[in-house]
Design an enzyme around this catalytic site. Structure first.
Site, PDB file in Angstrom:
ATOM      1  N   GLY A   1       0.848  -1.075   0.077  1.00 13.36           N
ATOM      2  CA  GLY A   1       0.210   0.082  -0.075  1.00 13.36           C
ATOM      3  C   GLY A   1       0.747   1.116   0.052  1.00 13.36           C
ATOM      4  N   ALA A   2       1.772   1.324  -0.928  1.00 11.77           N
ATOM      5  CA  ALA A   2       2.746   2.358  -0.864  1.00 11.77           C
ATOM      6  C   ALA A   2       2.179   3.633  -2.012  1.00 11.77           C
ATOM      7  CB  ALA A   2       4.059   2.090  -1.548  1.00 11.77           C
TER       8      ALA A   2
ATOM      9  N   PHE B   1       0.266   6.623   4.567  1.00 13.99           N
ATOM     10  CA  PHE B   1       1.486   5.997   5.131  1.00 13.99           C
ATOM     11  C   PHE B   1       2.461   5.326   4.294  1.00 13.99           C
ATOM     12  CE2 PHE B   1      -1.596   5.387   9.258  1.00 13.99           C
ATOM     13  CZ  PHE B   1      -1.796   6.646   9.106  1.00 13.99           C
TER      14      PHE B   1
ATOM     15  N   TYR C   1     -14.468  -2.842  10.869  1.00 15.73           N
ATOM     16  CA  TYR C   1     -13.257  -2.327  10.731  1.00 15.73           C
ATOM     17  C   TYR C   1     -12.470  -2.432  11.845  1.00 15.73           C
ATOM     18  CZ  TYR C   1      -9.243   0.828  10.033  1.00 15.73           C
ATOM     19  OH  TYR C   1      -8.055   1.310   9.971  1.00 15.73           O
TER      20      TYR C   1
ATOM     21  N   PRO D   1      -1.854   3.984  14.713  1.00 13.92           N
ATOM     22  CA  PRO D   1      -2.223   5.263  14.797  1.00 13.92           C
ATOM     23  C   PRO D   1      -3.465   5.592  15.082  1.00 13.92           C
ATOM     24  CG  PRO D   1      -0.965   4.449  12.566  1.00 13.92           C
ATOM     25  CD  PRO D   1      -1.663   3.234  13.532  1.00 13.92           C
ATOM     26  N   GLY D   2      -3.958   6.714  15.522  1.00 13.02           N
ATOM     27  CA  GLY D   2      -5.236   7.275  15.535  1.00 13.02           C
ATOM     28  C   GLY D   2      -5.526   8.184  14.419  1.00 13.02           C
TER      29      GLY D   2
ATOM     30  N   THR E   1      -5.094  11.176   5.332  1.00 19.85           N
ATOM     31  CA  THR E   1      -4.441  10.577   4.238  1.00 19.85           C
ATOM     32  C   THR E   1      -5.847  10.346   3.340  1.00 19.85           C
ATOM     33  OG1 THR E   1      -5.234   8.165   5.143  1.00 19.85           O
ATOM     34  CG2 THR E   1      -2.818   9.086   5.666  1.00 19.85           C
TER      35      THR E   1
HETATM   36  P1  NDP Z   1      -4.713   5.334   2.028  1.00 23.38           P
HETATM   37  O1  NDP Z   1      -6.085   5.255   1.557  1.00 23.38           O
HETATM   38  O2  NDP Z   1      -4.055   6.690   1.978  1.00 23.38           O
HETATM   39  O3  NDP Z   1      -3.804   4.310   1.524  1.00 23.38           O
HETATM   40  C1  NDP Z   1      -4.174   2.660   1.784  1.00 23.38           C
HETATM   41  C2  NDP Z   1      -2.892   2.059   0.818  1.00 23.38           C
HETATM   42  O4  NDP Z   1      -3.274   0.627   0.758  1.00 23.38           O
HETATM   43  C3  NDP Z   1      -3.059   2.422  -0.483  1.00 23.38           C
HETATM   44  O5  NDP Z   1      -1.901   2.528  -0.977  1.00 23.38           O
HETATM   45  C4  NDP Z   1      -3.885   1.275  -1.302  1.00 23.38           C
HETATM   46  O6  NDP Z   1      -3.164   1.001  -2.468  1.00 23.38           O
HETATM   47  C5  NDP Z   1      -3.464   0.057  -0.587  1.00 23.38           C
HETATM   48  N1  NDP Z   1      -4.409  -0.707  -0.649  1.00 23.38           N
HETATM   49  C6  NDP Z   1      -5.710  -0.849  -0.276  1.00 23.38           C
HETATM   50  N2  NDP Z   1      -6.367  -2.083  -0.470  1.00 23.38           N
HETATM   51  C7  NDP Z   1      -5.517  -2.890  -1.203  1.00 23.38           C
HETATM   52  C8  NDP Z   1      -5.313  -4.020  -1.808  1.00 23.38           C
HETATM   53  N3  NDP Z   1      -6.435  -4.693  -2.096  1.00 23.38           N
HETATM   54  N4  NDP Z   1      -4.433  -4.441  -2.455  1.00 23.38           N
HETATM   55  C9  NDP Z   1      -3.246  -3.947  -2.359  1.00 23.38           C
HETATM   56  N5  NDP Z   1      -3.134  -2.669  -1.660  1.00 23.38           N
HETATM   57  C10 NDP Z   1      -4.265  -2.081  -1.374  1.00 23.38           C
HETATM   58  O7  NDP Z   1      -4.979   5.172   3.635  1.00 23.38           O
HETATM   59  P2  NDP Z   1      -3.738   5.119   4.923  1.00 23.38           P
HETATM   60  O8  NDP Z   1      -2.498   5.417   4.548  1.00 23.38           O
HETATM   61  O9  NDP Z   1      -4.299   5.973   5.990  1.00 23.38           O
HETATM   62  O10 NDP Z   1      -3.970   3.500   5.423  1.00 23.38           O
HETATM   63  C11 NDP Z   1      -2.885   2.743   5.397  1.00 23.38           C
HETATM   64  C12 NDP Z   1      -2.906   1.899   6.746  1.00 23.38           C
HETATM   65  O11 NDP Z   1      -3.258   2.666   7.766  1.00 23.38           O
HETATM   66  C13 NDP Z   1      -4.264   0.958   6.407  1.00 23.38           C
HETATM   67  O12 NDP Z   1      -4.003  -0.045   6.971  1.00 23.38           O
HETATM   68  C14 NDP Z   1      -5.532   1.792   7.669  1.00 23.38           C
HETATM   69  O13 NDP Z   1      -6.262   0.869   8.163  1.00 23.38           O
HETATM   70  C15 NDP Z   1      -4.223   2.032   8.567  1.00 23.38           C
HETATM   71  N6  NDP Z   1      -4.773   3.371   9.689  1.00 23.38           N
HETATM   72  C16 NDP Z   1      -5.025   4.495   8.855  1.00 23.38           C
HETATM   73  C17 NDP Z   1      -5.342   5.537   9.656  1.00 23.38           C
HETATM   74  C18 NDP Z   1      -5.875   6.909   9.269  1.00 23.38           C
HETATM   75  O14 NDP Z   1      -6.747   7.721  10.008  1.00 23.38           O
HETATM   76  N7  NDP Z   1      -5.523   7.180   8.104  1.00 23.38           N
HETATM   77  C19 NDP Z   1      -5.300   5.499  11.404  1.00 23.38           C
HETATM   78  C20 NDP Z   1      -4.943   4.004  11.926  1.00 23.38           C
HETATM   79  C21 NDP Z   1      -4.575   2.898  10.857  1.00 23.38           C
HETATM   80  P3  NDP Z   1      -3.831   0.808  -4.172  1.00 23.38           P
HETATM   81  O15 NDP Z   1      -5.491   1.583  -4.080  1.00 23.38           O
HETATM   82  O16 NDP Z   1      -3.075   1.520  -5.101  1.00 23.38           O
HETATM   83  O17 NDP Z   1      -4.046  -0.520  -3.883  1.00 23.38           O
HETATM   84  C1  8X3 Z   2      -8.258   4.514  11.335  1.00 25.07           C
HETATM   85  C2  8X3 Z   2      -8.418   5.571  12.578  1.00 25.07           C
HETATM   86  O1  8X3 Z   2     -10.332   6.041  14.118  1.00 25.07           O
HETATM   87  O2  8X3 Z   2     -11.000   6.148  11.843  1.00 25.07           O
HETATM   88  O3  8X3 Z   2      -7.796   3.429  11.818  1.00 25.07           O
HETATM   89  O4  8X3 Z   2     -10.871   4.165  12.885  1.00 25.07           O
HETATM   90  S1  8X3 Z   2     -10.321   5.482  12.635  1.00 25.07           S
END
Ligand code: NDP
Ligand code: 8X3
Length: 259
Positions: free
Chosen positions: A9-10, A14, A153, A183-184, A188
């Site tokens: 997920g780059a 994150f 979730y 993270p909270g 993104t």
């Molecule tokens: P984004 O939506 O910005 O990034 C998500 C990334 O995950 C994208 O690069 C996407 O790439 C990839 N992804 C999603 N589904 C798939 C799939 N089926 N196969 C391959 N890649 C996939 O969100 P965040 O950076 O916020 O999220 C990253 C992680 O952090 C997640 O696990 C999320 O649950 C977690 N998180 C986020 C928080 C927040 O508040 N933002 C807080 C706590 C945790 P692509 O679509 O190109 O496949």
């Molecule tokens: C992402 C943070 O509070 O939206 O994991 O679930 S929250």
């Protein structure tokens, strides 16, 4: 020789920030995701800016065969894997258990739990063989306490917590570090994805707060990854100043500040 980090997920959030942070430090970076153009654009940017090797792997973490093939192809391109960041994940919708969308549930379970397992199952044996490595799982405050309408979730992130603990035990004899970063609220594309492209609703989530930024998580991943060899952070929860956990948070304007 440069160290290698693999990040799922780059293409955004994150994962992208972690790729940038480690490339800046000279790592060989393997960036993965489903959006090919974004992978290519990031590869060009990182190679040009930092002069590092960047490997792109386009696959869906939900697809077991694709994961297996991608890791096999990676093994041809690098001779050591130092860090795996299991970051790919998403929330889809918000709803009560009696009215929730079952397709959303399956999407979250397949991505956040099964995807992480498929990746770990392929990379852990490589690290076991090396007798070193570091697996960093991106959990969430949602994996520590549940919130209204977050049911499935939250359950997937509780599963990430359990799997991180289990992986730490299973990898213990091999000198492999295992860390959960939880993270909270962070700004993104997460909320845009959760609300299926509804930009206004997504932006509303961050109104009046100063949420974490992707770069904050990248700095924390760098910190966890660069501690001395005998030190392992097992579990790290991080929120912005105005959030305690999934339930307790206030707006910036509610914060008491001495005038
Ligand atoms: P984004 O939506 O910005 O990034 C998500 C990334 O995950 C994208 O690069 C996407 O790439 C990839 N992804 C999603 N589904 C798939 C799939 N089926 N196969 C391959 N890649 C996939 O969100 P965040 O950076 O916020 O999220 C990253 C992680 O952090 C997640 O696990 C999320 O649950 C977690 N998180 C986020 C928080 C927040 O508040 N933002 C807080 C706590 C945790 P692509 O679509 O190109 O496949
Ligand atoms: C992402 C943070 O509070 O939206 O994991 O679930 S929250």
């Amino acid at each position: 020789m440069a160290k290698t980090i693999v990040i799922t997920g780059a293409t955004s959030g994150f994962g992208k920030a972690i790729a940038e942070r480690f490339a800046k430090e000279g790592y060989t970076v393997c960036i993965t995701g489903r959006r090919e153009e974004r992978l290519q654009a990031l590869k060009e940017e990182l190679e040009k800016t930092y002069g590092v090797k960047v490997v792109t792997l386009k696959f869906d973490v939900r697809n077991r065969e694709q994961v297996t093939a991608a890791v096999a192809s990676l093994k041809e391109q690098v001779n050591h894997i130092d860090i795996l960041v299991n970051n790919a994940g998403l929330a889809s919708g918000l709803g009560t258990i009696d009215e929730g969308n079952i397709d959303d549930w399956e999407l979250m379970i397949d991505t956040n739990v099964k995807g992480l397992l498929y990746m770990t199952r392929q990379i852990a044996p490589i690290m076991r063989e090396q007798t070193n490595g570091h697996i960093i799982n991106i959990g969430s405050t949602a994996g520590k306490s549940v919130y209204k309408n977050g049911n499935v979730y939250c359950a997937t992130k509780f599963a990430v917590d359990a799997l991180t603990q289990a992986t730490r035990i299973d990898m213990l004899p091999y000198g492999i570090k295992v860390t959960a970063i939880n993270p909270g609220m962070a700004e993104t594309e997460f909320s845009l994805v959760r609300f299926k492209g509804d930009e206004e609703r997504a932006a509303n989530m961050y109104k009046g707060v100063r949420p974490l930024q992707a770069e904050d998580i990248a700095d924390i991943a760098w910190y966890c990854a660069t501690l001395p060899p005998h030190v392992c952070i097992n579990d790290l929860t991080v929120t912005c100043l105005t959030q305690v956990n999934s339930v307790y948070h206030i707006k910036e304007a509610e914060r008491i500040v001495k005038q």
